[in-house]
Scaffold this active site. Structure first.
Site, mmCIF file in Angstrom:
data_model
loop_
_atom_site.group_PDB
_atom_site.id
_atom_site.type_symbol
_atom_site.label_atom_id
_atom_site.label_comp_id
_atom_site.label_asym_id
_atom_site.label_seq_id
_atom_site.Cartn_x
_atom_site.Cartn_y
_atom_site.Cartn_z
ATOM 1 N N GLU A 24 -27.041 -27.041 -19.164
ATOM 2 C CA GLU A 24 -27.785 -25.864 -19.623
ATOM 3 C C GLU A 24 -27.877 -24.800 -18.534
ATOM 4 O O GLU A 24 -27.824 -23.600 -18.822
ATOM 5 C CB GLU A 24 -29.178 -26.236 -20.122
ATOM 6 C CG GLU A 24 -29.889 -25.037 -20.720
ATOM 7 C CD GLU A 24 -30.930 -25.375 -21.771
ATOM 8 O OE1 GLU A 24 -31.517 -24.415 -22.305
ATOM 9 O OE2 GLU A 24 -31.149 -26.558 -22.052
ATOM 10 N N GLY A 84 -31.689 -20.550 -24.160
ATOM 11 C CA GLY A 84 -31.193 -21.714 -24.881
ATOM 12 C C GLY A 84 -31.842 -21.863 -26.243
ATOM 13 O O GLY A 84 -33.050 -21.697 -26.390
ATOM 14 N N HIS A 88 -22.714 -38.513 -23.538
ATOM 15 C CA HIS A 88 -22.571 -39.143 -22.232
ATOM 16 C C HIS A 88 -21.445 -40.169 -22.333
ATOM 17 O O HIS A 88 -21.569 -41.172 -23.030
ATOM 18 C CB HIS A 88 -23.897 -39.771 -21.808
ATOM 19 C CG HIS A 88 -25.018 -38.782 -21.838
ATOM 20 N ND1 HIS A 88 -25.099 -37.718 -20.959
ATOM 21 C CD2 HIS A 88 -26.082 -38.663 -22.663
ATOM 22 C CE1 HIS A 88 -26.173 -37.004 -21.222
ATOM 23 N NE2 HIS A 88 -26.784 -37.548 -22.263
ATOM 24 N N ARG A 137 -19.352 -41.513 -19.538
ATOM 25 C CA ARG A 137 -19.116 -42.451 -18.438
ATOM 26 C C ARG A 137 -20.291 -42.384 -17.475
ATOM 27 O O ARG A 137 -20.840 -41.324 -17.231
ATOM 28 C CB ARG A 137 -17.822 -42.048 -17.733
ATOM 29 C CG ARG A 137 -17.489 -42.757 -16.469
ATOM 30 C CD ARG A 137 -16.115 -42.345 -15.913
ATOM 31 N NE ARG A 137 -15.058 -43.020 -16.658
ATOM 32 C CZ ARG A 137 -14.276 -42.422 -17.581
ATOM 33 N NH1 ARG A 137 -14.402 -41.139 -17.829
ATOM 34 N NH2 ARG A 137 -13.359 -43.107 -18.216
ATOM 35 N N SER A 138 -20.640 -43.525 -16.889
ATOM 36 C CA SER A 138 -21.726 -43.536 -15.903
ATOM 37 C C SER A 138 -21.193 -43.248 -14.505
ATOM 38 O O SER A 138 -20.018 -43.456 -14.212
ATOM 39 C CB SER A 138 -22.457 -44.883 -15.923
ATOM 40 O OG SER A 138 -21.594 -45.924 -15.510
ATOM 41 N N HIS A 149 -17.876 -19.078 -28.209
ATOM 42 C CA HIS A 149 -18.180 -17.886 -29.015
ATOM 43 C C HIS A 149 -19.143 -16.998 -28.239
ATOM 44 O O HIS A 149 -20.165 -17.480 -27.734
ATOM 45 C CB HIS A 149 -18.820 -18.309 -30.345
ATOM 46 C CG HIS A 149 -19.465 -17.192 -31.100
ATOM 47 N ND1 HIS A 149 -18.751 -16.238 -31.763
ATOM 48 C CD2 HIS A 149 -20.779 -16.887 -31.281
ATOM 49 C CE1 HIS A 149 -19.589 -15.374 -32.337
ATOM 50 N NE2 HIS A 149 -20.822 -15.753 -32.058
ATOM 51 N N GLY A 197 -21.151 -13.723 -29.236
ATOM 52 C CA GLY A 197 -21.486 -12.750 -30.269
ATOM 53 C C GLY A 197 -22.663 -11.886 -29.862
ATOM 54 O O GLY A 197 -23.212 -12.022 -28.767
#
Length: 140
Positions: free
Chosen positions: A64, A83, A90, A92-93, A107, A109
């Site tokens: 984010e 946001g 998720h 892979r660790s 996109h 806009g």
């Protein structure tokens, strides 16, 4: 050709996150390309969950943060981007090291933007894929 309406230096972009969760987690902007924003985050005690692996929430903060910065650099003067929705898969660790996220527009806009953020480990293996939907609103 760039998608940005304005482009700060890397130092300016990082300074914008002073005294925020971005600073607390050690997230650093490392590149502002013509159509992408890249940043890193350490995988350590600040970003671990109780089992000693990267916390999914920390990955979402990285996603984010990169997507929101990118959105704000791509919006017109007099508007800000916030946001609206985020999801993360998720894959892979990771226990230690550094992860790198790259935000790219899906996109752009007038009222919404959609960004895809891929987070990878030091071997460039996908750790998390996130999609961020942004609302573009008038600045107050």
């Amino acid at each position: 050709m760039t998608i940005w309406t304005h482009t700060p230096s890397i130092d300016e972009a990082n300074a914008m996150s002073a005294n925020t969760i971005v600073e607390v987690l050690g997230i650093t902007i490392t590149d502002i390309g013509a159509d992408s924003i890249t940043g890193t985050m350490p995988v350590d005690k600040r970003t671990h969950q109780p089992f000693g692996i990267l916390h999914g929430g920390a990955s979402v903060v990285l996603a984010e943060s990169l997507g929101s910065l990118a959105a704000n650099l791509a919006c017109e003067k007099g508007f800000v981007c916030v946001g609206l929705d985020i999801n993360a898969n998720h894959i892979r660790s990771v226990r230690s090291g550094v992860v790198t996220g790259v935000a790219k527009a899906v996109h752009i806009g007038r009222s919404t933007q959609v960004w895809e953020i891929r987070i990878a480990d030091e071997a460039d293996k996908t750790v998390c894929v996130s999609r961020l939907t942004i609302a573009v609103i008038a600045a107050s």
